[in-house]
Write an enzyme that holds these catalytic residues in place. Structure first.
Site, PDB file in Angstrom:
ATOM      1  N   GLY A   1     -24.796   7.195  45.025  1.00 39.52           N
ATOM      2  CA  GLY A   1     -26.155   6.778  44.709  1.00 39.52           C
ATOM      3  C   GLY A   1     -26.986   7.636  43.792  1.00 39.52           C
TER       4      GLY A   1
ATOM      5  N   GLY B   1     -26.655   8.301  40.520  1.00 46.73           N
ATOM      6  CA  GLY B   1     -26.590   7.961  39.106  1.00 46.73           C
ATOM      7  C   GLY B   1     -27.868   7.326  38.584  1.00 46.73           C
TER       8      GLY B   1
ATOM      9  CB  CYS C   1     -26.283   4.261  40.887  1.00 45.99           C
ATOM     10  SG  CYS C   1     -25.592   3.866  42.513  1.00 45.99           S
TER      11      CYS C   1
END
Length: 351
Positions: free
Chosen positions: A181, A183, A186
């Site tokens: 998570g 990114g 993301c």
């Protein structure tokens, strides 16, 4: 239900404290590292940075460009088998080959495609990539790949805890990819509530991996060169970048142009997560009825050749090393002291 109350940290929560040093210049430090991988006992030396296997950044052009800096690229999964075989054959005698990962998922079709490429060209490194590395199926696929490819370096993930890092290494992985998570494109944490602060994830997973003589790759969360330095300080052997390497000539993103003074110039590039609506419509015909999109699509400024960004990144890492007196990149974790902060940057004139 269990609540863990001990502190977990992200890159934004800390700075690296400087230390007295005898180093005189950034030229005095070595940003390369040498590894002997756990299962293959193969050696590698270079700058331990990896372009993410997203279809914008994990391109063949990026692989050739980053290899000139001693850095690596995880090619994206969506090249056709013939394209991949041709690339690996063409680079068989070059330094690029040792700096490239073939990326794949865990479906049987992914296995068959890899076998087809491997039959035609040498593949020395595999990136086995799934969003959730906590399934028994994932561990089984790692074991199968290791048994079938004893001389191939395997990087597998993603996970964020020490126990699962150990499990993947014992199953056959040489490098474990860390991050759920963090990114820039993301949305897993937003959509699922699942994740782990990236700095703490790297610290905990690196500690587990190094006890078994394996390596970890911090995947996601870096937005500036200083974050890469912090990842190395936390124990990351490799750092994987997506957004920081997007927007360059070597990427395969869609470019938006504008007319300026009669000239058509590139101004922006589309960048998106591989679990976004954009990616799933492009490669899977849409978002499946049993899932939700866990990525977003953004437009980032066009940045020209990646060479300029790589010089900034490597320059930042070199400067960090002089601040803490680390002659070699390998020494950075031992010389790193993190201090918790409420803010990092003076943003009076913008971020």
């Amino acid at each position: 239900m269990i609540i863990e109350s001990d502190l977990k940290l992200d890159f934004k929560d800390v700075l690296i404290r400087p230390k007295r040093s005898t180093l005189q210049s950034r030229n005095d430090v070595d940003v390369n590292r040498s590894f002997t991988f756990l299962h293959t006992q193969r050696d590698w030396t270079g700058f331990p940075l990896i372009a993410a296997n997203m279809d914008v950044t994990g391109s063949m052009g990026m692989a050739r460009a980053l290899s000139r800096f001693g850095a690596m690229t995880a090619l994206h999964k969506h090249y056709k088998a013939d394209e991949l075989a041709a690339f690996f054959r063409a680079e068989a005698e070059s330094a690029t080959l040792s700096n490239v990962f073939y990326s794949m998922g865990i479906a049987e079709a992914d296995h068959d495609k890899f076998q087809a490429v491997k039959a035609k060209a040498p593949v020395g490194k595999i990136c086995l990539d799934v969003a959730n590395g906590y399934t028994e199926r994932f561990v089984e696929v790692i074991s199968r790949l290791r048994e079938e490819n004893p001389d191939t370096v395997i990087m597998a993930g993603n996970v964020v805890t020490g126990d699962m890092t150990e499990a993947l290494l014992l199953a056959g992985a040489d490098i474990v990819k860390v991050g759920i998570g963090p990114g820039s494109v993301c949305t897993t944490r937003k959509m699922t509530g699942v994740g782990y602060p990236q700095l703490s994830a790297i610290i905990e997973c690196a500690d587990a991996a190094h006890g078994l003589k394996g390596q970890v790759c911090g995947d996601g969360g870096c937005t500036v060169p200083g974050d890469i330095s912090k990842a190395y300080g936390a124990g990351a052997d490799f750092v994987m970048l997506g957004g920081m390497l997007a927007g360059h000539d070597e990427c395969e993103g869609e470019i938006r142009y504008e007319d300026r003074d009669g000239n058509r110039v590139p101004v922006a590039m589309t960048f998106y997560g591989m679990s976004s609506d954009t990616a799933m419509h492009k490669y899977s015909g849409g978002v499946a009825s049993y899932r939700a999109s866990e990525g977003k699509t953004v437009e980032i400024p066009y940045r020209g050749p990646v060479e300029n960004t790589m010089q900034e990144i490597m320059g930042g890492v070199r400067s960090m090393m002089t601040y803490i007196g680390a002659t070699r990149l390998k020494e950075v974790p031992k010389r790193t002291t993190f201090v918790r902060v409420g803010a990092q940057l003076n943003t009076v004139f913008g971020g």
